[in-house]
Design an enzyme around this catalytic site. Structure first.
Site, mmCIF file in Angstrom:
data_model
loop_
_atom_site.group_PDB
_atom_site.id
_atom_site.type_symbol
_atom_site.label_atom_id
_atom_site.label_comp_id
_atom_site.label_asym_id
_atom_site.label_seq_id
_atom_site.Cartn_x
_atom_site.Cartn_y
_atom_site.Cartn_z
ATOM 1 N N LYS A 102 0.842 -1.196 0.000
ATOM 2 C CA LYS A 102 0.000 0.000 0.000
ATOM 3 C C LYS A 102 0.880 1.249 0.000
ATOM 4 O O LYS A 102 1.873 1.310 0.737
ATOM 5 C CB LYS A 102 -0.893 0.017 1.241
ATOM 6 N N ASP A 136 -1.934 -2.119 -3.921
ATOM 7 C CA ASP A 136 -3.319 -2.183 -3.441
ATOM 8 C C ASP A 136 -3.963 -0.805 -3.555
ATOM 9 O O ASP A 136 -3.275 0.211 -3.552
ATOM 10 C CB ASP A 136 -3.351 -2.586 -1.957
ATOM 11 N N ARG A 187 -6.205 -5.610 -10.852
ATOM 12 C CA ARG A 187 -7.025 -6.477 -9.988
ATOM 13 C C ARG A 187 -8.330 -5.718 -9.738
ATOM 14 O O ARG A 187 -8.289 -4.591 -9.259
ATOM 15 C CB ARG A 187 -6.304 -6.732 -8.663
ATOM 16 N N LYS A 190 -14.412 -5.236 -5.166
ATOM 17 C CA LYS A 190 -15.608 -4.409 -4.918
ATOM 18 C C LYS A 190 -15.246 -3.148 -4.122
ATOM 19 O O LYS A 190 -15.851 -2.106 -4.303
ATOM 20 C CB LYS A 190 -16.657 -5.215 -4.160
ATOM 21 N N GLY A 191 -14.249 -3.250 -3.240
ATOM 22 C CA GLY A 191 -13.862 -2.097 -2.416
ATOM 23 C C GLY A 191 -14.154 -2.377 -0.960
ATOM 24 O O GLY A 191 -15.278 -2.738 -0.622
ATOM 25 N N ALA A 192 -13.126 -2.225 -0.121
ATOM 26 C CA ALA A 192 -13.241 -2.637 1.284
ATOM 27 C C ALA A 192 -13.508 -1.483 2.236
ATOM 28 O O ALA A 192 -13.727 -1.711 3.412
ATOM 29 C CB ALA A 192 -11.952 -3.334 1.704
ATOM 30 N N THR A 229 -12.599 -11.752 -5.818
ATOM 31 C CA THR A 229 -13.879 -11.783 -5.121
ATOM 32 C C THR A 229 -14.134 -13.175 -4.559
ATOM 33 O O THR A 229 -13.575 -14.160 -5.064
ATOM 34 C CB THR A 229 -15.021 -11.394 -6.090
ATOM 35 N N HIS A 230 -15.004 -13.216 -3.532
ATOM 36 C CA HIS A 230 -15.460 -14.518 -3.016
ATOM 37 C C HIS A 230 -16.913 -14.735 -3.389
ATOM 38 O O HIS A 230 -17.554 -15.641 -2.891
ATOM 39 C CB HIS A 230 -15.324 -14.550 -1.492
ATOM 40 N N ARG A 291 -11.640 -4.941 8.766
ATOM 41 C CA ARG A 291 -12.348 -4.812 7.468
ATOM 42 C C ARG A 291 -12.997 -6.140 7.087
ATOM 43 O O ARG A 291 -14.098 -6.186 6.566
ATOM 44 C CB ARG A 291 -11.384 -4.347 6.367
ATOM 45 N N ARG A 292 -12.287 -7.249 7.367
ATOM 46 C CA ARG A 292 -12.850 -8.576 7.031
ATOM 47 C C ARG A 292 -14.088 -8.861 7.863
ATOM 48 O O ARG A 292 -15.073 -9.379 7.376
ATOM 49 C CB ARG A 292 -11.819 -9.691 7.241
HETATM 50 P P1 FDA Z 1 -19.084 -9.622 -0.980
HETATM 51 O O1 FDA Z 1 -18.529 -8.864 0.184
HETATM 52 O O2 FDA Z 1 -20.213 -9.031 -1.724
HETATM 53 O O3 FDA Z 1 -19.460 -11.071 -0.462
HETATM 54 C C1 FDA Z 1 -19.948 -12.071 -1.319
HETATM 55 C C2 FDA Z 1 -19.832 -13.416 -0.637
HETATM 56 O O4 FDA Z 1 -18.445 -13.732 -0.449
HETATM 57 C C3 FDA Z 1 -20.410 -13.466 0.750
HETATM 58 O O5 FDA Z 1 -21.795 -13.729 0.723
HETATM 59 C C4 FDA Z 1 -19.607 -14.571 1.391
HETATM 60 O O6 FDA Z 1 -20.079 -15.814 0.940
HETATM 61 C C5 FDA Z 1 -18.231 -14.355 0.817
HETATM 62 N N1 FDA Z 1 -17.400 -13.463 1.666
HETATM 63 C C6 FDA Z 1 -17.051 -12.196 1.395
HETATM 64 N N2 FDA Z 1 -16.273 -11.677 2.365
HETATM 65 C C7 FDA Z 1 -16.140 -12.648 3.276
HETATM 66 C C8 FDA Z 1 -15.454 -12.721 4.522
HETATM 67 N N3 FDA Z 1 -14.766 -11.698 5.036
HETATM 68 N N4 FDA Z 1 -15.521 -13.895 5.203
HETATM 69 C C9 FDA Z 1 -16.207 -14.960 4.701
HETATM 70 N N5 FDA Z 1 -16.896 -14.935 3.530
HETATM 71 C C10 FDA Z 1 -16.860 -13.793 2.843
HETATM 72 N N6 FDA Z 1 -10.251 -4.004 -1.394
HETATM 73 C C11 FDA Z 1 -9.773 -2.750 -1.571
HETATM 74 O O7 FDA Z 1 -10.480 -1.779 -1.326
HETATM 75 N N7 FDA Z 1 -8.489 -2.588 -2.044
HETATM 76 C C12 FDA Z 1 -7.679 -3.634 -2.357
HETATM 77 O O8 FDA Z 1 -6.539 -3.433 -2.785
HETATM 78 C C13 FDA Z 1 -8.191 -4.944 -2.172
HETATM 79 N N8 FDA Z 1 -7.440 -6.052 -2.462
HETATM 80 C C14 FDA Z 1 -8.023 -7.302 -2.435
HETATM 81 C C15 FDA Z 1 -7.328 -8.421 -2.874
HETATM 82 C C16 FDA Z 1 -7.956 -9.645 -2.964
HETATM 83 C C17 FDA Z 1 -7.195 -10.824 -3.474
HETATM 84 C C18 FDA Z 1 -9.331 -9.770 -2.580
HETATM 85 C C19 FDA Z 1 -10.060 -11.066 -2.699
HETATM 86 C C20 FDA Z 1 -10.010 -8.686 -2.097
HETATM 87 C C21 FDA Z 1 -9.365 -7.457 -1.994
HETATM 88 N N9 FDA Z 1 -10.042 -6.339 -1.503
HETATM 89 C C22 FDA Z 1 -9.498 -5.098 -1.682
HETATM 90 C C23 FDA Z 1 -11.294 -6.525 -0.721
HETATM 91 C C24 FDA Z 1 -12.530 -6.346 -1.569
HETATM 92 O O9 FDA Z 1 -12.689 -5.005 -1.934
HETATM 93 C C25 FDA Z 1 -13.788 -6.777 -0.803
HETATM 94 O O10 FDA Z 1 -13.924 -5.978 0.331
HETATM 95 C C26 FDA Z 1 -13.789 -8.240 -0.372
HETATM 96 O O11 FDA Z 1 -13.231 -9.064 -1.339
HETATM 97 C C27 FDA Z 1 -15.245 -8.710 -0.108
HETATM 98 O O12 FDA Z 1 -16.004 -8.593 -1.270
HETATM 99 P P2 FDA Z 1 -16.428 -9.841 -2.184
HETATM 100 O O13 FDA Z 1 -16.193 -9.453 -3.604
HETATM 101 O O14 FDA Z 1 -15.716 -11.044 -1.757
HETATM 102 O O15 FDA Z 1 -17.979 -9.983 -2.059
#
Ligand code: FDA
Length: 311
Positions: A102, A136, A187, A190-192, A229-230, A291-292
């Site tokens: 970062k 990141d 990469r 969605k945004g954390a 994404t997950h 954040r997680r």
């Molecule tokens: P979403 O949050 O909509 O969740 C969809 C489904 O995924 C959930 O219903 C659940 O099943 C599963 N899930 C999601 N999060 C979970 C958790 N914490 N525990 C268990 N299950 C979960 N963000 C950012 O702002 N800057 C960055 O540089 C990065 N870098 C980054 C790298 C990588 C490899 C990943 C996977 C993610 C990031 N992120 C990030 C984080 C990203 O922005 C986002 O906050 C998370 O990935 C959660 O969003 P999802 O797309 O997983 O879906």
């Protein structure tokens, strides 16, 4: 709505020094400690040990030394030197050469020129050993400056770096087109972060729709994108797009976070897709961990079980 409230709640807890102190003392104390599920450990040696089974299972990894918003040039220098050590240790360990970092960790909030110098030190060392360095993306006050720093380095022929775009920001479609034009690796996430209404979508459906729009743009016109994404719906849509447009599975990768949806990680790998796991480590793990939790309050269950099992 629930997601927004939980993001707000956990982001506010992330600022609590008292909680941070307490969590830092117990969170990674032993193999069963509550933060272990999401954080590989405090040291690079522990992160390397966490990376080995990931690679043995047919996936790849990117190691991230946690840290953000350092408060002085001296701290930024410490973080930079720590990354140089991480590079050396990864080379010595013989695992895949890929790191994430970062810019606020390298001093962006204090002095942009210092941050750029620090980034250059890391990219030079990384380049010598054939590493890929992912920058990141942090919260929206840093979006433009992060892209500017990235593009400055790109124009200076640092091609061993890539960037992250967040689909929660409407601007990211335009940014993705620009990165495709450059040929830079993106990469998409969605945004954390909790973002102000003025710059970000508030509706999850809009964030998801933008994620797919950008993922398709990157897969069809970009350079080896990472679909991070997950979310099974996002993954299914990316797979359908690849199948429909005959995009081979070695032209993109899925990325997921350490400890999250390990079932899905294994399933995609078994189906022949490339999967990279983001492996965070280091003593500054508390904001990342919060954040997680904010993304999925159900994870509190893991934490409580972990704390209880330590007694
Ligand atoms: P979403 O949050 O909509 O969740 C969809 C489904 O995924 C959930 O219903 C659940 O099943 C599963 N899930 C999601 N999060 C979970 C958790 N914490 N525990 C268990 N299950 C979960 N963000 C950012 O702002 N800057 C960055 O540089 C990065 N870098 C980054 C790298 C990588 C490899 C990943 C996977 C993610 C990031 N992120 C990030 C984080 C990203 O922005 C986002 O906050 C998370 O990935 C959660 O969003 P999802 O797309 O997983 O879906």
């Amino acid at each position: 709505m629930i997601q927004t409230v939980s993001k707000t709640f956990f982001h506010s807890l992330a600022g609590s020094n008292q909680l941070k102190g307490l969590a830092s003392k117990y969170g990674l104390r032993n193999e069963r400690s509550f933060a272990r599920r999401f954080i590989a450990g405090e040291t690079v040696e522990e992160a390397i040990e966490a990376a080995r089974p990931i690679e043995a299972a047919g996936m790849s990894q990117t190691l991230d030394l946690l840290g953000e918003s350092v408060a002085s040039i001296a701290e930024a220098d410490v973080a930079t030197r720590a990354y140089l050590t991480v590079i050396d240790k990864i080379v010595a360990a013989g695992i895949g050469r890929n790191i994430s970092l970062k810019l606020t960790q390298l001093g962006l909030t204090i002095d942009r020129a210092t941050c750029v110098d620090n980034l250059r030190r890391i990219l030079d060392a990384a380049g010598k050993h054939d590493f890929f360095v992912r920058i990141d993306m942090e919260n929206s006050p840093f979006t433009q400056v992060t892209l500017d720093v990235f593009e400055t380095m790109w124009q200076q022929d640092y091609r061993n770096a890539g960037i992250v775009l967040q689909s929660c920001l409407p601007r990211s479609v335009k940014d993705a087109k620009r990165m495709n034009e450059l040929g830079a690796r993106v990469r998409i996430v969605k945004g954390a972060y909790k973002e102000p209404r003025a710059v970000a979508y508030k509706d999850k459906a809009q964030v998801d729709a933008a994620f797919m729009e950008i993922a398709k743009l990157l897969m069809s016109e970009g350079t080896y994108p990472a679909i991070a994404t997950h979310d099974p719906a996002m993954i299914a849509a990316a797979r359908a797009h690849a199948a429909q447009h005959k995009i081979p599975s070695d032209r993109f990768e899925f990325q997921m976070l350490y400890g999250i949806r390990r079932d899905l990680q294994a399933q995609l790998t078994a189906e022949g897709f490339r999967v990279r796991i983001y492996v965070p480590f280091g003593s500054e793990w508390f904001p990342y961990f919060m954040r997680r939790l904010g993304e999925r309050p159900a994870n509190i269950g893991f934490v409580i079980r972990g704390i209880l099992s330590e007694r």
